[in-house]
Design a protein around this motif. Structure first.
Motif, short mmCIF file in Angstrom:
data_model
loop_
_atom_site.label_atom_id
_atom_site.label_comp_id
_atom_site.label_asym_id
_atom_site.label_seq_id
_atom_site.Cartn_x
_atom_site.Cartn_y
_atom_site.Cartn_z
N TYR A 1 0.75 -1.06 0.09
CA TYR A 1 0.06 -0.19 -0.02
C TYR A 1 0.87 1.23 0.00
N ASP B 1 4.29 4.34 8.37
CA ASP B 1 3.24 3.23 8.28
C ASP B 1 3.72 2.32 6.58
N ASP C 1 1.96 -4.92 7.31
CA ASP C 1 1.46 -3.50 7.48
C ASP C 1 1.84 -3.02 9.02
N HIS D 1 -7.55 -4.53 11.63
CA HIS D 1 -8.04 -5.39 10.31
C HIS D 1 -7.37 -6.54 9.91
N HIS E 1 -6.05 -4.67 3.43
CA HIS E 1 -7.33 -4.85 4.28
C HIS E 1 -7.93 -5.94 3.89
N GLU F 1 -3.25 -1.66 15.94
CA GLU F 1 -2.87 -0.20 15.62
C GLU F 1 -3.71 0.93 16.04
N GLU G 1 1.66 0.08 15.12
CA GLU G 1 0.94 -0.92 14.41
C GLU G 1 1.77 -2.17 14.36
N1 GLY Z 1 -1.48 1.33 6.29
C1 GLY Z 1 -2.95 1.15 6.13
C2 GLY Z 1 -3.69 0.33 7.38
O1 GLY Z 1 -2.79 0.63 8.42
O2 GLY Z 1 -4.58 0.19 7.60
#
Ligand code: GLY
Ligand code: MN
Ligand code: MN
Length: 513
Positions: free
Chosen positions: A297, A328, A340, A425, A432, A456, A480
Motif C-alpha cells: 500500500y 506506516d 502493515d 483489520h 485490508h 494499531e 501498528e
Molecule cells: N496502512 C493502512 C492501514 O494501516 O490500515
C-alpha cells in the motif's frame, strides 16, 4: 487482441483521410510491415532454453483452498479471473497485479498471467480435485510462438516487449493446476449451461470482459445475485491462514523490518531535504523493490503535524529535529502477501516528555489489545480493550468532557475525536484482507488460530484542535503490529521491531551517527 498487434503503415505513406483517434496511439513508431520484414524477424532464432519451471510451494496448499470453496457451491461453475491491465496514462499500464482471490486459489503472485482465468468446473461430488465436487482448469494466454507477429509487435504481451511469458506446461508445473489456452474459455464456460443445468458464477469486479462473457452465457438472472455470494465466500476463505500463508506473512514482516532499519539510518539525510518525508518513503520503496515485489500500500511517511492525517501519502513535507515521524509501511513479497507496520519515531532519537506520554498511552492501548487477542474472543473485543485504555488516559489528562465510562458508551465515544479509525483489520494478500466477509465472521467473528490481523491504536491531536492543551497539538502517534492467533494466544509477527520507548531510543542510537 492488443493495441499494437498490426505493424504500422509504412512511414512514407501519405494518409488519405484523418486517422481515427483510437488508432493514433502508436503514431510515433515507424515499424516496417513488409512481408520480407515479417519473414526476416520471425526466423533465425535459436531453440528456446529448456523450461526451468518448478512446482511452487504454494501449490501444496491451493487445492485445499479450492476444495473448501467447492463445498459451498455444489454443481456451480465458478469463474475467478486474474484481471487484466489497467491503463495508467494513454498507452502505458500500471504494473499488473492479479486479483487477490485468483492469487489465493492458484498460488500465482508476481508471475505474468494477465487475462488468465481460473475455472472450477462442477463434477460429480467427490470425484473432483482433492476429493471435491469441482475440477480446476487454469485458462491462460501462453507464450506466443516466434512465428507470430505478437512475438515482436505486441507491446502488451509480446516477448520483444515484456519478455517471454510462461507456456501452458510451465504454468501447470508451477501451480499443479491443469491449463488450457484462454481461447478455449468461452466454450468451456458454456458447457451444460441451462435453466436446469449448470449455473455460472463469476467474481464481480475482477475483469469486465470475462463478466460480459459470463453474462451472455448464463441462463438465469439469479446467478448474477449469487456472484456476490461467491465474492463473500472467497473473502471468508482467507480469514484463517494456512501454514504457507503464515510463512509468507512472516517473510513480509521480516523484510519490512529491514526497511525500517534503513529508513532510520536515512533520517539525517531526510532532515537535510525540503521533502524529507519523500527521502524516507523512497528508502522504503527502494528496499521493497529490491527485496520483495513492491509495497503492499502507499507508504505513509508523516513528520510532525502530518502524522495527524491518517492516510498522509503526499509525503512532501520536511522532517524536523525534535518532532516525531510516523511511518506506516509494508513490503508485499513475491507471493503478494503484505506486512502493515507502523512505528512513530523521534526524529532526533529521543522522545520529549509529552511525546513519550502520548506514545506510552498508545502503547498501553496496544498491549491491552494484544491481551484481548486470544482464541475464542471476538474480533470486536480487541478494539474495545484498546479504547478502554485510550478513554481512561484521556480522562486522566483532563481532555474528556465526560467520565471515561460515559465516553465509552457506544452512543457517546468522545475519545474517538482523537482516534477515528478502528484498531484492527485482517491482513494477508490484501492489506485490508477479507473485506467482503460477513460481519458475523469479521467484526463479530470469533478469533481462531491462523487468523492474522493488525493491532494499531493511535492518538492524533491536530494542531488546530482547541479541545486539547497546546503541548499536545501537532502530535500524532500510531503503533501498528501484525498479529497471528495461535492455539493458546497470539504471536506478534513484528515483535523484532522495537516498540517500547526506551527500546526505540536504544535502537535508534545504534543506527544514527
Ligand atoms: N496502512 C493502512 C492501514 O494501516 O490500515
Ligand atoms: Mn493497518
Ligand atoms: Mn498501516
Amino acid at each position: 487482441m492488443s493495441q499494437d498487434v498490426t505493424p504500422e503503415t509504412p512511414a512514407q505513406a501519405a494518409p488519405t483521410e484523418p486517422q481515427p483517434l483510437a488508432d493514433r496511439g502508436s503514431n510515433r513508431a515507424q515499424r516496417p510491415g513488409s512481408p520480407e520484414f515479417l519473414r526476416w524477424i520471425t526466423s533465425g532464432w535459436d531453440a528456446r532454453p529448456a523450461s526451468s519451471a518448478t512446482r511452487s510451494p504454494a501449490a501444496d496448499h491451493t487445492a485445499a483452498r479450492r476444495s473448501a470453496l467447492s463445498a459451498q457451491f455444489p454443481g456451480d461453475r465458478l469463474v475467478v479471473p486474474a484481471g487484466t491491465f489497467k491503463v495508467r496514462s494513454n498507452d502505458t499500464d500500471y504494473r499488473f497485479r492479479p486479483h487477490s482471490a485468483f492469487a489465493h486459489l492458484t498460488g500465482l503472485g508476481v508471475e505474468q498471467e494477465p487475462d488468465a482465468v481460473l475455472v472450477l468446473h462442477p463434477v460429480a461430488d467427490g470425484t473432483g480435485d482433492d476429493g471435491s465436487g469441482h475440477r480446476a482448469v487454469l485458462y491462460v494466454r501462453p507464450m506466443a510462438g516466434r512465428d507470430t507477429d505478437e512475438f515482436f509487435s505486441d507491446s502488451r504481451y509480446g516477448e520483444f516487449w515484456v519478455g517471454a511469458r510462461p507456456t501452458l506446461e510451465d504454468l501447470e508445473t508451477s501451480t499443479g493446476i491443469p491449463t488450457a489456452h484462454v481461447d478455449e474459455l468461452r466454450d468451456a464456460l458454456s458447457k451444460d449451461v441451462g435453466p436446469d443445468g449448470v449455473q455460472v458464477l463469476v467474481v464481480p469486479g475482477a475483469d469486465e470482459t470475462i463478466e460480459a462473457v459470463v453474462e451472455e452465457i448464463r441462463a438465469s438472472e439469479a446467478a448474477g445475485e449469487r456472484d456476490e455470494k461467491l465474492a463473500e465466500a472467497l473473502s471468508e476463505l482467507r480469514l484463517v491462514k494456512d501454514a504457507y500463508e503464515i510463512e509468507q506473512m512472516q517473510l513480509a514482516v521480516d523484510v519490512t523490518i529491514e526497511g525500517f532499519v534503513k529508513m532510520v539510518a536515512r533520517l539525517p539525510v531526510a532532515q537535510e531535504h525540503a521533502r524529507g518525508e519523500r527521502v524516507i518513503e523512497g528508502t522504503f520503496v527502494g528496499h521493497a523493490r529490491q527485496e520483495g515485489n513492491a509495497v503492499g500500500y502507499e507508504t505513509i511517511a508523516a513528520a510532525g503535524e502530518h502524522a495527524t492525517t491518517l492516510h498522509w501519502t503526499e509525503n512532501d513535507g520536511p522532517v524536523r529535529a525534535g518532532e516525531l515521524v510516523l511511518i506506516d509501511a509494508g513490503v508485499e513479497v513475491d507471493s503478494l502477501y503484505t506486512a502493515d507496520v507502523t512505528r512513530t519515531l523521534p526524529v532526533s532519537g529521543t522522545f520529549t516528555e509529552v511525546q513519550r506520554r502520548v506514545y506510552q498511552a498508545v502503547l498501553d492501548a496496544a498491549d491491552a489489545a494484544f491481551a484481548a487477542a486470544v482464541p475464542g474472543a471476538r474480533f470486536r473485543d480487541i478494539h474495545a480493550a484498546a479504547m478502554d485504555v485510550i478513554a481512561h488516559r484521556l480522562e486522566d489528562w483532563g481532555l474528556l468532557p465526560v467520565p471515561a465510562e460515559v465516553a465509552l458508551d457506544p452512543e457517546n465515544q468522545h475519545h474517538r475525536r482523537w482516534m477515528v479509525h478502528g484498531t484492527s483489520h485482517h491482513l494477508g494478500i490484501d492489506v485490508h484482507d477479507c473485506a467482503q466477509a460477513r460481519a458475523e465472521l469479521y467484526l463479530d467473528g470469533v478469533l481462531e488460530p491462523g487468523m492474522v490481523f493488525t493491532i494499531e491504536p493511535g492518538l492524533y491531536f491536530k494542531s488546530d484542535d482547541l479541545m486539547v492543551p497546546a503541548e499536545y497539538r501537532g502530535i500524532g502517534v500510531r503503533i501498528e503490529d501484525d498479529v497471528l492467533i495461535t492455539a493458546d494466544g497470539n504471536v506478534n509477527l513484528s515483535a523484532a521491531l522495537p516498540r517500547e520507548p526506551d527500546a526505540i531510543e536504544a535502537w535508534m542510537a545504534d543506527l544514527l551517527p
